[in-house]
Scaffold this active site. Structure first.
Site, short mmCIF file in Angstrom:
data_model
loop_
_atom_site.label_atom_id
_atom_site.label_comp_id
_atom_site.label_asym_id
_atom_site.label_seq_id
_atom_site.Cartn_x
_atom_site.Cartn_y
_atom_site.Cartn_z
N ASP A 186 -8.93 -9.82 10.73
CA ASP A 186 -8.94 -8.58 9.95
C ASP A 186 -10.38 -8.07 9.79
OD1 ASP A 186 -7.49 -6.75 7.91
OD2 ASP A 186 -9.11 -7.62 6.73
N GLY B 195 -1.10 -9.57 -3.61
CA GLY B 195 -0.94 -8.46 -2.64
C GLY B 195 -2.20 -8.20 -1.84
N GLU C 177 -9.74 6.25 5.85
CA GLU C 177 -10.67 5.71 4.85
C GLU C 177 -10.23 4.34 4.34
OE1 GLU C 177 -13.73 7.14 3.36
OE2 GLU C 177 -13.64 4.99 3.02
N GLU D 273 -2.74 -10.28 4.37
CA GLU D 273 -1.92 -9.67 5.41
C GLU D 273 -0.56 -10.38 5.49
OE1 GLU D 273 -3.15 -6.95 7.36
OE2 GLU D 273 -4.48 -7.15 5.67
N LYS E 164 -5.86 -0.94 9.87
CA LYS E 164 -7.08 -1.24 10.66
C LYS E 164 -6.75 -1.76 12.05
CE LYS E 164 -5.85 -4.22 7.46
NZ LYS E 164 -5.98 -4.77 6.16
N VAL F 90 -10.92 0.28 5.96
CA VAL F 90 -12.05 -0.64 5.75
C VAL F 90 -12.42 -0.62 4.28
CG1 VAL F 90 -14.45 -1.17 6.32
CG2 VAL F 90 -12.97 -0.17 8.06
N VAL G 53 0.83 -1.22 0.00
CA VAL G 53 0.00 0.00 0.00
C VAL G 53 0.87 1.26 0.00
CG1 VAL G 53 -1.90 1.21 1.12
CG2 VAL G 53 -1.83 -1.27 1.21
N LYS H 102 -12.28 -4.56 11.16
CA LYS H 102 -13.04 -3.65 10.29
C LYS H 102 -14.46 -3.45 10.80
CE LYS H 102 -10.15 -4.70 6.30
NZ LYS H 102 -9.93 -5.69 5.24
N ILE I 197 -12.99 1.14 -1.43
CA ILE I 197 -14.40 1.57 -1.38
C ILE I 197 -14.55 2.79 -0.47
CG2 ILE I 197 -16.77 0.86 -0.83
CD1 ILE I 197 -15.83 -2.04 -0.87
N1 HSE Z 1 -5.86 -8.44 3.87
C1 HSE Z 1 -6.88 -7.46 3.70
C2 HSE Z 1 -8.00 -8.07 2.89
C3 HSE Z 1 -6.31 -6.26 3.01
O1 HSE Z 1 -7.77 -9.11 2.26
O2 HSE Z 1 -9.12 -7.55 2.89
C4 HSE Z 1 -7.25 -5.09 2.91
O3 HSE Z 1 -7.60 -4.58 4.17
#
Ligand code: HSE
Length: 397
Positions: A196, A182, A124, A185, A100, A127, A12, A200, A131
């Site tokens: 994860d 990519g 932003e 995590e 997050k 999450v 990112v 969120k 989007i």
């Molecule tokens: N590993 C997270 C996912 C990355 O796959 O949604 C984006 O937050």
């Protein structure tokens, strides 16, 4: 000239540098202000990168440079990302982040420091990847009371479940592909174990209710136990299995959970595949709204990070209110045992349900029996599981 520092030059972070560079002209025209990336903090060197001359290894160079007023944190993990963000805010620098883990655990504190220092802490990209959902919740839905948030919040698991369902791919090979693309995590357990998505839903629930729940306190299940039989029974029931985060804000408090769910084909979330995420929000004035788009990946997530950068620059001279979150108190959380939702039980043989449980459907598929119940409480579902030979049990939405 605004001077920006990027913390972390991974997927990112490098995407953010790319978006800021590739679209520099149109962004600067829109803002009427010029900017430059002054530093990029990473442990590694990137001699081949066009940004090689901006790489630094010492955070203090950024912290102590008064020219840097905006820091984009894309390091991932809690530490040192939280410590660096806090130090930047305390030094009067605005911080934007895709992290997050930090927002869901330390959002109350970091937003409050930002407010005290008259700077911004924006997230932003934390999450839903690319989007737009955080800003619309804060701004466009501000006239509403939000009663429910329900969505596919993790791109990696949605990608894996889609590949397993449509291509018969194995869990491991689908996960490897998601890593290559990519999406995953650094430690993919955060994806596949639902952690994860839990972070969120905590952030979305906080925006909806004003209360930040510790992510560890919410019921979290991942996708590792899902079998091919489950997928086939889901098809036979007219459902798709999706990892769903949901938050319900009612009179008795807040309930949030993450679990694989059978999603009825009539629910638009059932048609959200691959790395895409979808978030349904029920609000008391507008009704139901849905946000949809790429939930992970370099440029989509960077697009959301840069949206926050633009927001900070565009409002440098304004006094904007910062989010007002409080830490959850015990009384803010509804008793989870009493949370009620429809269930699908899959068993090798017939099950005798307690008389209070209303069955909506019963089918035989793939040598198993599947029962779809009307809403029952978590406590009732646990009792049924304890007293019968259940292969799997899903909540249904
Ligand atoms: N590993 C997270 C996912 C990355 O796959 O949604 C984006 O937050």
């Amino acid at each position: 000239m605004i001077k920006i520092a990027i913390l972390g030059f991974g997927v990112v972070g490098s995407g953010t540098a790319e978006v800021l560079t590739e679209n520099k002209k149109i962004i600067e025209e829109r803002l009427g202000t010029e900017y430059e990336i002054k530093y990029i903090l990473d442990l590694r060197d990137f001699p081949e990168s066009p940004f090689a001359d901006r790489i630094v290894h010492d955070f203090n160079i950024i912290l102590n440079d008064p020219e840097v007023t905006l820091v984009a944190e894309m390091m991932g993990g809690s530490h040192p990302a939280y410590d660096f963000s806090k130090a930047c805010l305390e030094a009067g620098k605005s911080v934007v982040t895709s992290n997050k883990e930090v927002v869901s655990n330390f959002g109350v504190e970091l937003c409050s420091i930002a407010a005290k220092k008259g700077v911004r802490y924006l997230f932003e990209a934390s999450v839903g990847g690319g989007i737009p959902v955080i800003r619309p919740m804060q701004n466009d839905l501000a006239s509403n009371k939000i009663t429910k948030v329900c969505g596919i919040l993790n791109g990696t698991t949605n990608y894996i479940l889609t590949k397993m369902r449509d291509e018969g791919a194995s869990f491991d090979s689908a996960l490897k592909e998601a890593q290559k693309l990519g999406y995953a995590e650094a430690n993919p357990s955060a994806d596949v174990d639902g952690i994860d998505a839990a972070r969120k839903i905590v952030i979305l629930a906080a925006l909806a209710s004003g209360t930040l729940i510790p992510p560890k306190s919410i019921h979290t299940e991942g996708i590792t136990a899902i079998t091919l039989l489950d997928t086939k029974v889901a098809e036979a029931l007219g459902c798709s299995i999706k990892l769903i985060g949901q938050a319900h804000i009612g009179d008795s408090g807040l309930t949030a959970l993450v679990s694989p769910c059978m999603v009825r084909k009539t629910n638009p979330l059932s048609r959200i595949d691959d790395v895409f995420n979808g978030i349904l929000i029920d609000a008391n004035m507008v009704g139901e709204v849905m946000f949809y788009g790429p939930g992970a990946g370099k440029l989509p997530t960077a697009s959301a990070v840069v949206a926050d950068i633009i927001d900070v620059i565009a409002h440098l001279d304004s006094e904007l209110k910062t989010i007002n979150w409080s830490e959850a108190k015990e009384c803010d959380l509804a008793p989870f045992d009493e949370f009620s939702i429809g269930r699908v039980f899959i068993s090798k043989s017939e099950i005798a349900f307690p008389s209070g449980v209303k069955l909506e459907k019963q089918i035989k598929a793939e040598g198993a029996v599947a029962y779809l119940t009307a809403p029952i409480t978590e406590k009732e579902a646990e009792e049924i599981k304890a007293n019968s030979e259940i292969l799997s049990c899903f909540r249904i939405i």
